[in-house]
Every structure is written in structure tokens, then in C-alpha cells.
Motif scaffolding. Sequence first.
Motif, mmCIF file in Angstrom:
data_model
loop_
_atom_site.group_PDB
_atom_site.id
_atom_site.type_symbol
_atom_site.label_atom_id
_atom_site.label_comp_id
_atom_site.label_asym_id
_atom_site.label_seq_id
_atom_site.Cartn_x
_atom_site.Cartn_y
_atom_site.Cartn_z
ATOM 1 N N ASN A 79 -9.029 4.022 8.610
ATOM 2 C CA ASN A 79 -9.897 3.247 9.500
ATOM 3 C C ASN A 79 -10.625 2.134 8.750
ATOM 4 O OD1 ASN A 79 -9.700 4.227 12.257
ATOM 5 N ND2 ASN A 79 -10.470 6.181 11.470
ATOM 6 N N PHE A 80 -11.037 2.405 7.509
ATOM 7 C CA PHE A 80 -11.637 1.334 6.706
ATOM 8 C C PHE A 80 -10.626 0.210 6.485
ATOM 9 C CE2 PHE A 80 -14.526 4.790 4.972
ATOM 10 C CZ PHE A 80 -15.653 4.312 5.612
ATOM 11 N N LEU B 197 -17.604 12.263 0.275
ATOM 12 C CA LEU B 197 -16.358 11.741 -0.279
ATOM 13 C C LEU B 197 -15.153 12.210 0.530
ATOM 14 C CD1 LEU B 197 -16.973 12.053 -4.124
ATOM 15 C CD2 LEU B 197 -16.680 9.941 -2.836
ATOM 16 N N ASP B 198 -15.176 13.465 0.951
ATOM 17 C CA ASP B 198 -14.083 13.965 1.790
ATOM 18 C C ASP B 198 -14.018 13.198 3.112
ATOM 19 O OD1 ASP B 198 -13.383 15.801 -0.117
ATOM 20 O OD2 ASP B 198 -14.393 17.491 0.836
ATOM 21 N N GLN B 199 -15.189 12.901 3.677
ATOM 22 C CA GLN B 199 -15.206 12.128 4.922
ATOM 23 C C GLN B 199 -14.643 10.727 4.700
ATOM 24 O OE1 GLN B 199 -19.095 11.165 6.466
ATOM 25 N NE2 GLN B 199 -18.326 10.823 8.551
ATOM 26 N N LEU B 200 -15.016 10.099 3.598
ATOM 27 C CA LEU B 200 -14.502 8.766 3.301
ATOM 28 C C LEU B 200 -12.987 8.799 3.101
ATOM 29 C CD1 LEU B 200 -17.272 7.392 0.901
ATOM 30 C CD2 LEU B 200 -17.034 7.024 3.357
ATOM 31 N N ASP B 201 -12.485 9.868 2.486
ATOM 32 C CA ASP B 201 -11.034 10.024 2.352
ATOM 33 C C ASP B 201 -10.362 10.049 3.724
ATOM 34 O OD1 ASP B 201 -11.017 10.136 -0.403
ATOM 35 O OD2 ASP B 201 -11.103 12.321 -0.503
ATOM 36 N N LEU C 186 0.813 -1.229 0.000
ATOM 37 C CA LEU C 186 0.000 0.000 0.000
ATOM 38 C C LEU C 186 0.840 1.269 0.000
ATOM 39 C CD1 LEU C 186 -2.865 -0.902 2.502
ATOM 40 C CD2 LEU C 186 -3.003 -0.708 0.009
ATOM 41 N N VAL C 187 2.176 1.145 0.007
ATOM 42 C CA VAL C 187 3.015 2.342 0.040
ATOM 43 C C VAL C 187 2.888 3.147 -1.248
ATOM 44 C CG1 VAL C 187 5.396 3.179 0.101
ATOM 45 C CG2 VAL C 187 4.640 1.445 1.731
ATOM 46 N N VAL C 188 3.023 2.488 -2.389
ATOM 47 C CA VAL C 188 2.900 3.206 -3.665
ATOM 48 C C VAL C 188 1.498 3.793 -3.832
ATOM 49 C CG1 VAL C 188 2.905 2.935 -6.180
ATOM 50 C CG2 VAL C 188 4.770 1.980 -4.808
ATOM 51 N N PRO C 189 0.403 3.040 -3.549
ATOM 52 C CA PRO C 189 -0.922 3.671 -3.614
ATOM 53 C C PRO C 189 -1.077 4.865 -2.673
ATOM 54 C CG PRO C 189 -1.154 1.283 -3.604
ATOM 55 C CD PRO C 189 0.290 1.570 -3.341
ATOM 56 N N THR C 190 -0.433 4.808 -1.501
ATOM 57 C CA THR C 190 -0.531 5.934 -0.572
ATOM 58 C C THR C 190 0.206 7.153 -1.121
ATOM 59 O OG1 THR C 190 -0.682 4.422 1.309
ATOM 60 C CG2 THR C 190 -0.059 6.691 1.781
ATOM 61 N N ILE C 191 1.380 6.951 -1.705
ATOM 62 C CA ILE C 191 2.099 8.065 -2.339
ATOM 63 C C ILE C 191 1.255 8.635 -3.472
ATOM 64 C CG2 ILE C 191 4.148 8.727 -3.636
ATOM 65 C CD1 ILE C 191 5.676 6.522 -2.168
ATOM 66 N N ALA C 192 0.707 7.739 -4.302
ATOM 67 C CA ALA C 192 -0.095 8.192 -5.443
ATOM 68 C C ALA C 192 -1.321 8.971 -4.981
ATOM 69 C CB ALA C 192 -0.514 6.990 -6.291
ATOM 70 N N ALA C 193 -1.997 8.475 -3.947
ATOM 71 C CA ALA C 193 -3.190 9.176 -3.444
ATOM 72 C C ALA C 193 -2.819 10.541 -2.888
ATOM 73 C CB ALA C 193 -3.863 8.335 -2.364
ATOM 74 N N THR C 194 -1.680 10.641 -2.212
ATOM 75 C CA THR C 194 -1.252 11.924 -1.659
ATOM 76 C C THR C 194 -1.007 12.936 -2.768
ATOM 77 O OG1 THR C 194 -0.203 10.800 0.214
ATOM 78 C CG2 THR C 194 0.492 13.055 -0.232
ATOM 79 N N LEU C 195 -0.443 12.490 -3.882
ATOM 80 C CA LEU C 195 -0.138 13.382 -4.995
ATOM 81 C C LEU C 195 -1.305 13.531 -5.967
ATOM 82 C CD1 LEU C 195 2.747 12.819 -3.858
ATOM 83 C CD2 LEU C 195 3.557 12.916 -6.195
ATOM 84 N N LEU D 163 -18.472 0.489 -0.393
ATOM 85 C CA LEU D 163 -17.612 1.529 -0.963
ATOM 86 C C LEU D 163 -17.530 1.413 -2.480
ATOM 87 C CD1 LEU D 163 -14.690 1.505 1.651
ATOM 88 C CD2 LEU D 163 -16.536 3.177 1.457
ATOM 89 N N ASN D 164 -18.541 0.764 -3.081
ATOM 90 C CA ASN D 164 -18.523 0.501 -4.521
ATOM 91 C C ASN D 164 -18.414 1.761 -5.366
ATOM 92 O OD1 ASN D 164 -21.213 0.917 -3.450
ATOM 93 N ND2 ASN D 164 -21.984 0.571 -5.504
ATOM 94 N N ASP D 165 -18.991 2.877 -4.925
ATOM 95 C CA ASP D 165 -18.859 4.136 -5.652
ATOM 96 C C ASP D 165 -17.567 4.863 -5.274
ATOM 97 O OD1 ASP D 165 -21.165 3.855 -7.093
ATOM 98 O OD2 ASP D 165 -22.375 5.176 -5.839
ATOM 99 N N TYR D 166 -17.135 4.692 -4.032
ATOM 100 C CA TYR D 166 -15.943 5.397 -3.559
ATOM 101 C C TYR D 166 -14.688 4.910 -4.263
ATOM 102 C CZ TYR D 166 -12.112 6.860 -0.537
ATOM 103 O OH TYR D 166 -10.937 7.395 -0.063
ATOM 104 N N TRP D 167 -14.507 3.591 -4.400
ATOM 105 C CA TRP D 167 -13.268 3.057 -4.983
ATOM 106 C C TRP D 167 -12.958 3.691 -6.336
ATOM 107 C CZ3 TRP D 167 -10.866 1.073 -1.153
ATOM 108 C CH2 TRP D 167 -11.434 0.169 -0.259
ATOM 109 N N PRO D 168 -13.881 3.692 -7.317
ATOM 110 C CA PRO D 168 -13.529 4.282 -8.621
ATOM 111 C C PRO D 168 -13.483 5.801 -8.605
ATOM 112 C CG PRO D 168 -15.790 3.470 -8.658
ATOM 113 C CD PRO D 168 -15.202 3.011 -7.365
#
Length: 888
Positions: free
Chosen positions: A580-581, A571-575, A268-277, A604-609
Motif C-alpha cells: 500500500n505504501f 514494524l510488522d504492520q509496516l511490512d 521490484l521483482v528481485v527485492p520482493t523475492i529477497a524480502a520474502t526469503l 519511513l526513515n527508520d523502516y527502510w534500513p
Amino acid sequence: MTTSGRGDSLPTGTVAFLMTDIEGSTQLVARLGGAWPGVLDAHFALMRTAVNDHGGTWVSSEGDSVFAVFPSVRQAVAGAVQAQRETAHREWPSGAILKIRMGIHAGEAVLGGRDYTGIDVHHTGRLSAAGHGGQILVSDTARALSGDPPAEGLSYRDLGRHQLRDMSAPERIHQVIGADLALEFSPLRTESPKVQTNLPAPMTRFVGRTREVGEICSLLRSERLVTLTGPGGTGKTRLAIEVARTLLQDYADGVWFVALDVVREAGLVVPTIAATLGVPEQPGRPLLAVLAERLGEKRSLLVLDNFEQVVQAASDVGTLLAAAPGVTGLASSREPLAISGEAIYAVPPLAVPAEPGKPTAEQLHGLEAVDLFVERARSVRKDFRLTDQNAPAVAAICRRLDGLPLAIELAAARANVLSAEQILARLDSRLTLLASSRRDLPDRQRTLRGAIDWSHELLSEVERVVFRRFSVFSGGADFESLAAVLDPEGDLGADVLDLASALVDRSLLLSVSDGNENRLAMLETIREYAAEQLTASGEERLVRDRHAAHFRRLAEGSRLVLTDPRRDQILDQLDRELPNFRAALRWSLDGGDHDTGLAIAGALNDYWPTRGNIGEGRAALKALLEASAKGPPTARYARGMAVAASLAAWHVDFAAASVLGAEALRLAEELGDPQLLMEAHVTSGWATVGPLPAVARDHFSRALELARDEKDDRSLRAALGGLSVALLNLGELDDAMAVSIEVAERNDQAGDAYNAAYAHLGIGQIKLRRGETEGALSELVVALRRFRDAGADIGIALALDFIALIAIQTGDAARAVRLGAFAGRLRRAAGGGTSTLISNDEPPLDRARRLMDPAEFNRSVSEGEAFDLDAAELEARGVHEGASSAEV
């Protein structure tokens, strides 16, 4: 002041704004005296001729300034160049030299009274004011719309990113270059560019570490990766943040803080970097490659905090830095990353007083450990002062705690009730006991653990309960989650928020600001200790089950987020709650409660995409489905299978989507669950609507029958929406139009703007197939605006794709490429696939590539990918206006 006349005679729609004024006019007035009015009249005559010669409209003049509009940016540039050249060549009375500064911006012409109004007018004025006499400045939006070159013999010079006064964000500014135009000017009159960053805003003042900050900054200017090492509590995170803040202006493309304290899996490190950017997944490509491509030659700093628990991902960081030569890494870790090119900086403790004695307050002044203790003690007791009387005790505390910042802060938090001498007495006995009983820990780690032990022992029993239970939160918690997880039955006998506030006062919890709300968080070192206490208490399963149940309710309440009026807020709350999820999903797998995990991942079917986490969602569902496969089939399991199919379709993995969808359908039929059966048919329809539209039509039709039987309006609208697309792809245009109109009407009645926009998109496609170009464009522009209002980037991309196809048909391939390139960027950013999900039309970029010169094609792609949403919409309206004019 003169104007063009009535406001209703001014051009509307998309225009290019030109604003000019004379540099140094006040001095000219003083020097020329009575000759000035004649000079000014001649200047206005020259400007009016340049405006008229290139199809512009004179809007107004005031003082020595001119405001005009043009139908296109190219015409505005041509008029500005003509005016500059004639101004430079003319002999002005009394030997005067006139220098005109000019700004050109493009936007929507909004009339207000007898003139234009709106942000684009102010934008143009700010742009003109930033320049110098003889200079023509062009905004990035205008530059993108004008093409390159703007005219024969002219070109643009990129002056970099600048912050115009009162504008919300920095932007690129360009200078028009050509023969007889001045070339070199002083720097623009703009504010310092605001470097993009998400660095946390510290709640307390940074104390000391001047030497360390300087040394690390020097290292970062020569090394690509610097790792700050040391045990927990040495202040690595705070030091890294301060270093990054010091170097903000060295990294034009951003300084990014990547929090890994809540990440437990190396994958999850690369996805976390990608999400941050803000870099999303792309179907069929490794996320690491996508991230490296996006960073490219950008000059950025990545602050990778708390790397020790995912050190197995160090090689991914090395690969990323090798592929992106402009990126530098600053990591904090209890151990080195052990990869090539790493420079290790061992963070020392704070400087402490010399061996025991009776130092005075003056003698301790400036010592880092003492300064930190005094600073934090004052935060809990405003009248605390370092005096000659308490100086020896403060010095002893700092020595006893080995200069460890976290330990000092924990001790100083007790100054609210204890004197320095009392703190020392209690601390000294606690650490002596620990040193004799825990020989397995390094000295500094024993010291820190002793400080936490001591702070924990001073808590009341009920405070200890809140302290250990809080460790189940990952990434912090809001106040609603506190009550739901820590004390749902109110058994603690005190308000849980009051108890948590007491822990904040003792530095065991942190209060952090998150936009308009505050959250509570726990430093990772303290969280590890609290988790040990939770395990020892025997209530870990109870509290973790509560945590998982709470976040299951939150996920299930957000299942329809895309059609919720509070979409962005949710969506911001889910972020915020994604850590925690993740923790709840991990507990579901480890603890055997797979039903809860499937409920969370499925809801989270709508949140993931939407947030570009499709890969993570698929991985979570895959693990949960495999873990649940041996048990009897349940509706939860079948629904998880359906969501997994839907996510596979988002990834354009139709083979996997079809298999998963078919299994979900089989299980739904076996279980006899009408609601689940509807969902499975809709999912199977979307899995096949591109490659097998006839099969998709059958799935959507069956879902429609079930929805009518169950009187389920939402499922009915979903089935109709899918059916309209299947009919369109089959070429059954009359039926597709009837269904699309019904979908639009039903969604408007239901207040579902998101799906109503898709209905208008479908109507536009049908009209396009029928050859009704003007009608198609009208519907597509409506869809584009509605998608923007709904924040649906995939929808925006699809609308732009079809507008681009029309641009090709009307002979404007370059504009089509710009729109198609921007649409592709949006689609990738949303983690979605290609337009073949919706239509079998050839993508506009593929079609245009065959029609254009390769160099022109590549240039247009670059221009389109540089668009923002405003520029893209202006370009789309240009296609609409051009088609309308052609039909007239």
C-alpha cells in the motif's frame, strides 16, 4: 537418585551439559535379575571417573541415567568418548552388553533448587533420547563452540537437520567420530524435519486437479523452471500452491511463495523475492548477486505468482536460477516468461459434464467442475445438495462457465439466495449478452468477465461503491483502513464492514488470516475489473487521494519506530502495508502530489534500513526529489533530502550522503526551520563521522545547541549520541566518556533502550582505548544484551565486533573470527554498512586474518556464520569470562 549436593555448589555461567542413559535397560534388568544392581554400580563408577578425569561435575543420576556438566564442550566430548570406549571394552557380568546413548549441548547454567533447570537442560535430554546406544550426539550450538576437530583423533559427522521433540525449530545434529567408537547407526529418533515455508493456508478445500498436480510435480523434478499459463480465473495460483505443498519434503531449504500480484515495476521483482526469503541488501553490491550468493547450493522452491505484469523481469529470474543450481522456480502467469530452460504448462479448465441432457446426481459425481460448484455452494448454504432435480442446472452452469474455477466460485456464491435453476437463468442471459457485445475478448476471457459482470450487477448500489473503491488497496487492507479510505465521512449510509462482509459472502472479497488479525483482500483478476469500474465512476482521484493520505498518516505515526515500546508490532504492520505504501508513492508521482510521497518516504526513515529496504527507499526519494526540484523549496523537500542522506550513509555511500546532507542543511537554513536544521546537522554528522570526525563533531555540536534552545529532548539526545562517537573517533576520550555517560543516563530516563544501548557501546569502546579490558567487556556485554532486547541487529553486530577485538588482544583469534563473522552476517542482514560507521578501529576479521593460518581462519569464519544469537552470546560471554579469569 544421587546429586552433587547443594545447588549453590554447582557451576554457573556457560557450561556444556552431558546426559546419558543405557539403551534397552528394561530388557537388561529382566535378563540379569539379581546381577543388575552390580552392573549398574559399575556403570556409574565408570561414568563418574570419566566425568572427573575431564574436569566435569556430577550433577545427578536417576534410574540408569547420568547428568553432568563440564566447563567446555571439548571436555564434555572427551569425557563422553572415554566413557563409550571403556563401556565397549569392559567385560560385564553374565555376558551383558551395555550400550550408552549420549547427548551434549551448551548453554547457560540456570539453577533451580538443588539442580539445573531451563530450556537448555530439556534440550540436552531431547538430544540424548534421539540417539542410539554407543552414539554421542552434539547439538549445533555445542558443535560451534567446540571447534573442529574437538580433539586429536576425533571429528564430527553432520547428521543433517532434525526436529527434536518439543523444540521450537529444526536444528543440525552432529555425531562424534573416532577410533573405537561405533560408526553406523539407525536413523535418529526425531520427528520429520519441518521445512521452512510461507505458503498461504487455503481457506477452502482444494477440489480436483489430481492429474495436473501429478504432471506438474513430475515436471518440477526434471526442469528448473515451470510456468503455469492461462487466462485469469483458471486457478493457476491455487494449483501452484497445491503443487508446492505436495513437494514440501523435496526442498530441504524451504518452499517460498513470492506474491507478485501487488508489484507493478519489474525492478521490484528481485527485492520482493529477497524480502520474502529474508535476504537484505548489501552496500555496494547488486541485490541479485546477494540473493544468488545466499541461495547458493540450497535446495529451495520459489513459487513466483502473478508474473504477467512484471514479465520484463524474467531475465533476472533466469540469472538467479543459473547462479543457484539447487533452486527451482514455479511461476504462474497469463503469458510465458520466454526465457531459456522454461517448461510451459497450460492449465486446462476443470472437467465439465457432457453436452446438454438430463444427468443424474450420480452421473455428475466426481466431475471436477461440479464438485467445485457443490463445495462452494455448501460454504454459503449448508443444506445445499446435488440432487437429481438440480443436477441438469448445475451441469449447465459448469458448461456455460467453461470450467473456469473463479467463474464457478462466483456463481456458486449466489446459492445463498438463488436455486441452481435461478442461477442458470440469470447467468445464461448475462453471458449471451456479453458474447454478442465483446468480440474483442477471447472466449474464456469473455466468459470470466461475464461472470464478474453478472456478480457486480447483482450488488446493491452501495455495495458496488465499496467494491470499486476497494481496488485502490494493494496487498489488502485491515478494518481501520477500510473506513478511512472507503467511507471516511460515513456517507454510505451503512457500516462499511458490513458491506465488505457482503462482498466476502459473494466471493468478490477474500478474508485472509494474518497472524492474530484478519484482513480483506481481492483477487487480482477481480481487482482489475473493480479498478475499471472506479475509473468509469469518476471518483478515482478522490479515493486514491484518500488512500495516499491514510497511509501518509500511518507512516508519519511510525516515524520513531525504533524507540517505540511497540517496535516489533509496528514494524510488522509496516511490512504488511508495504504494497500500500508503494501504491501511494506511485500515485503521488503519477498524480502530482509529491508532498504526500515525500512525507511517506521520509517518515519511513527508520523502516527502510531496519527491514533492509534501503535501496528502495533511496530510489523512491530520488524520484520524488527530482520531480519536486522545480518547485519552491519546502520543509518537506528538505526533510526528504535529509532522509536520503541518512539512507546513503547506511549504504556507506559517504560521497552521496555528504552532498545530500549539505543540500538539506542549506535548505533548512534558507527556510529558517529550527527543527529541520537540527535534523540536517545530525544527518550531516552521521554522513561524516567515519571519514571526517572533526566535521561531524561540529555538526553534532550545532545540533546540540539548537536542541537546547528549542528544549527538544529527543533531538538533544540524538545530537549527544552522535557527538560521543565523533569525539571517540577523534581520540578525545575524556570528553567522549563524559558525553557517553550523559547519553546513557538521559536515554534511560526517557525509556529509550535502543539509544541507551549505543551509549553503553560507546563507553565500552572508550574503556577499550584506555586499556581497561575488564571494564570494556562489562560495558560491551551490557550493550549486547540491551541490543538484543531492542531487536537492534546492527547494534549487536557492533558490540560483537569490539568483543572480538578484545579476544584478539587476549590471544584467542579463532574466537574473535567466529564473533566477527557472525557480526558481519548480522550487519549484512540488516542492510547496514561496516563498523567504520561508528569507529575507526580495524575490523576484527582483517586483524585476525594476519595472525592465523588461512585454513583455520576460513574454518572459524564458517563456524561463526553458522551461529545463532544464543551461540554468539555464549561465545561473547566466554571472552568476558576468560578475560576476568586472566585478571584474577
